[in-house]
Design an enzyme around this catalytic site. Structure first.
Site, PDB file in Angstrom:
ATOM      1  N   PHE A 223      32.397 -49.689 -17.988  1.00 47.91           N
ATOM      2  CA  PHE A 223      32.958 -48.356 -17.799  1.00 47.91           C
ATOM      3  C   PHE A 223      33.753 -48.282 -16.499  1.00 47.91           C
ATOM      4  O   PHE A 223      33.305 -48.726 -15.448  1.00 47.91           O
ATOM      5  CB  PHE A 223      31.827 -47.327 -17.780  1.00 47.91           C
ATOM      6  CG  PHE A 223      32.295 -45.898 -17.803  1.00 47.91           C
ATOM      7  CD1 PHE A 223      32.879 -45.375 -18.937  1.00 47.91           C
ATOM      8  CD2 PHE A 223      32.151 -45.093 -16.687  1.00 47.91           C
ATOM      9  CE1 PHE A 223      33.317 -44.054 -18.961  1.00 47.91           C
ATOM     10  CE2 PHE A 223      32.582 -43.781 -16.695  1.00 47.91           C
ATOM     11  CZ  PHE A 223      33.162 -43.256 -17.848  1.00 47.91           C
ATOM     12  N   ASN A 323      25.115 -41.262 -12.851  1.00 50.70           N
ATOM     13  CA  ASN A 323      26.231 -40.756 -13.667  1.00 50.70           C
ATOM     14  C   ASN A 323      25.966 -41.244 -15.086  1.00 50.70           C
ATOM     15  O   ASN A 323      26.563 -42.207 -15.551  1.00 50.70           O
ATOM     16  CB  ASN A 323      27.564 -41.281 -13.137  1.00 50.70           C
ATOM     17  CG  ASN A 323      28.739 -40.814 -13.980  1.00 50.70           C
ATOM     18  OD1 ASN A 323      28.629 -39.893 -14.781  1.00 50.70           O
ATOM     19  ND2 ASN A 323      29.880 -41.469 -13.806  1.00 50.70           N
ATOM     20  N   PRO A 324      25.054 -40.569 -15.805  1.00 51.92           N
ATOM     21  CA  PRO A 324      24.594 -41.075 -17.097  1.00 51.92           C
ATOM     22  C   PRO A 324      25.578 -40.747 -18.213  1.00 51.92           C
ATOM     23  O   PRO A 324      26.529 -39.974 -18.013  1.00 51.92           O
ATOM     24  CB  PRO A 324      23.280 -40.304 -17.292  1.00 51.92           C
ATOM     25  CG  PRO A 324      23.550 -38.989 -16.648  1.00 51.92           C
ATOM     26  CD  PRO A 324      24.439 -39.289 -15.452  1.00 51.92           C
TER      27      PRO A 324
END
Length: 421
Positions: A223, A323-324
């Protein structure tokens, strides 16, 4: 009678053969060839047409290829194909004055190309190339191409890629506007621009990206850190003020953007970072080595669920930050191609309401924080209304939702929870 009948049958067969050959000829198409002019036959019969055709394409060779015959993209014709073409010439001739069968019509070229594919024997195959050789011309030319393909932020992407090739800061690119780019540079620029046309994220193309005070290496499918997450680093620094040798836990480290930024700023900080993706763990380790903070970072590969937490090297932390995955599942259908194709969707999918991982992090954090210490979460704006409703149904929860912070777009993006004493 029999003789006449046989002669009529022969004429009919001969006519059908000519028609079949003509149909085969019409079902073929013209394409560029990497062969030399001497080794490639141009199927135009009279010399005047052949000379005109060469002038229109700047003496670049055209090859007559059957659509049913697969050939390597950059190879000369095999002898069998040449023999077939030679034999077909005697059977079928292209109409000389019919635009439908002209090479230009088959190539769908309505004007003379600005830049040809193969200008000499020492050529390079640059299908998107033009005569733009200076930085300014190349910048304008590729910006037009990306905008025509509806690629977002086209001008910005071109600036980043060209400055990356020149190894200069993007903000100084205008100083080199008149610089002539070498053939190798133009080829490399085209390669990277082709990736962007395929909607590969710019960060993956460059292989690195700036975040807060550090530069991170990024690669698919890990990500890509977003700029709004930098606010989470600032909030963490505020929470850690006055704490000596703080120990923090990050859940879902990705490329290591948050934890490595904190490790880079605070020399006495120690961090444990958890992620379910082995690729994310590898990239974080790579970035940690580049920043020389490996000795203060512990990486744990594992998935965090409501029922299970990966085994950690310690049981208490001064701060937990995460920051899930928080996107609502229905919103995943609307993400850009850059995200859908290249990034790990597990880093985005938060379940039906986007709270699957958030709830798990909140539940485990109450057992890992001492009283008065904080949990920081990045969330979807709607979660600032959904989480309080869910917490009211958790009477044993020992966390209090303390404050909501906005990102630089003015959206509710971060929530601070404090452990009850």
């Amino acid at each position: 009678m029999r003789t006449r009948f046989r002669m009529a049958a022969v004429r009919l067969c001969s006519q059908r053969l000519r028609i079949s050959s003509r149909q085969r000829c019409m079902s073929s198409y013209y394409r560029y060839s990497t062969c030399n002019t001497s080794s490639t036959e141009i199927l135009v019969q009279d010399k005047s047409s052949q000379h005109s055709l060469k002038n229109q394409f700047e003496c670049h060779t055209l090859s007559f290829i059957n659509v049913n015959k697969k050939l390597p993209h950059q190879s000369c014709f095999f002898p069998k194909v040449t023999n077939i073409l030679t034999s077909m010439k005697s059977v079928c001739k292209l109409p000389q004055n019919d635009i439908r069968y002209s090479p230009l019509s088959r190539l769908n070229i309505k004007h003379r190309p600005r830049y040809a594919l193969h200008q000499s024997q020492t050529h390079t195959d640059r299908s998107y190339s033009t005569r733009a050789d200076t930085v300014k011309d190349t910048l304008n030319d590729w910006t037009e191409k990306l905008e025509a393909a509806d690629v977002p932020e086209a001008s910005l992407a071109v600036e980043y890629i060209i400055s990356h090739i020149l190894d200069i800061p993007r903000m100084e690119l205008h100083r080199y506007a008149s610089l002539t780019l070498s053939e190798e540079m133009l080829t490399e620029i085209e390669r990277l621009m082709t990736c962007r046309l395929a909607r590969m994220p710019l960060q993956y193309i460059l292989g690195e990206w700036d975040f807060h005070s550090i530069t991170l290496k990024v690669r698919p499918p890990v990500f890509i850190p977003r700029p709004e997450t930098e606010k989470l680093v600032e909030l963490a620094l505020e929470c850690l003020q006055g704490i000596k040798a703080p120990r923090i836990l990050e859940i879902g480290c990705g490329s290591g953007a948050i934890c490595l930024s904190l490790l880079h700023i605070l020399g006495d900080l120690h961090c444990v970072a958890v992620d379910q993706s082995k690729h994310a763990i590898e990239v974080t380790a790579l970035n940690a080595a580049s920043l020389r903070v490996t000795d203060r970072l512990t990486l744990v590969e594992g998935k965090v669920t409501s029922e299970k937490m990966p085994s950690l090297p310690q049981e208490c932390f001064d701060l937990i930050i995460s920051n899930p995955p928080y996107m609502l599942r229905k919103d995943l259908l609307n993400v850009q191609p850059e995200i859908m194709i290249y990034e790990d969707m597990r880093a985005l999918d938060g379940g039906k309401e986007g709270l699957d991982v958030i709830k798990a992090v909140i539940k485990h954090s109450q057992h890992l924080l001492p009283g008065g210490h904080a949990l920081l979460l990045e969330v979807d704006p709607c979660h600032c209304y959904l989480i309080p409703t869910w917490m009211e149904k958790q009477p044993t929860l020992k966390l209090n939702m303390s404050k909501v912070f906005q990102d630089f777009n003015g959206k509710d993006r971060f929530i601070k929870f404090v452990k009850l004493s």
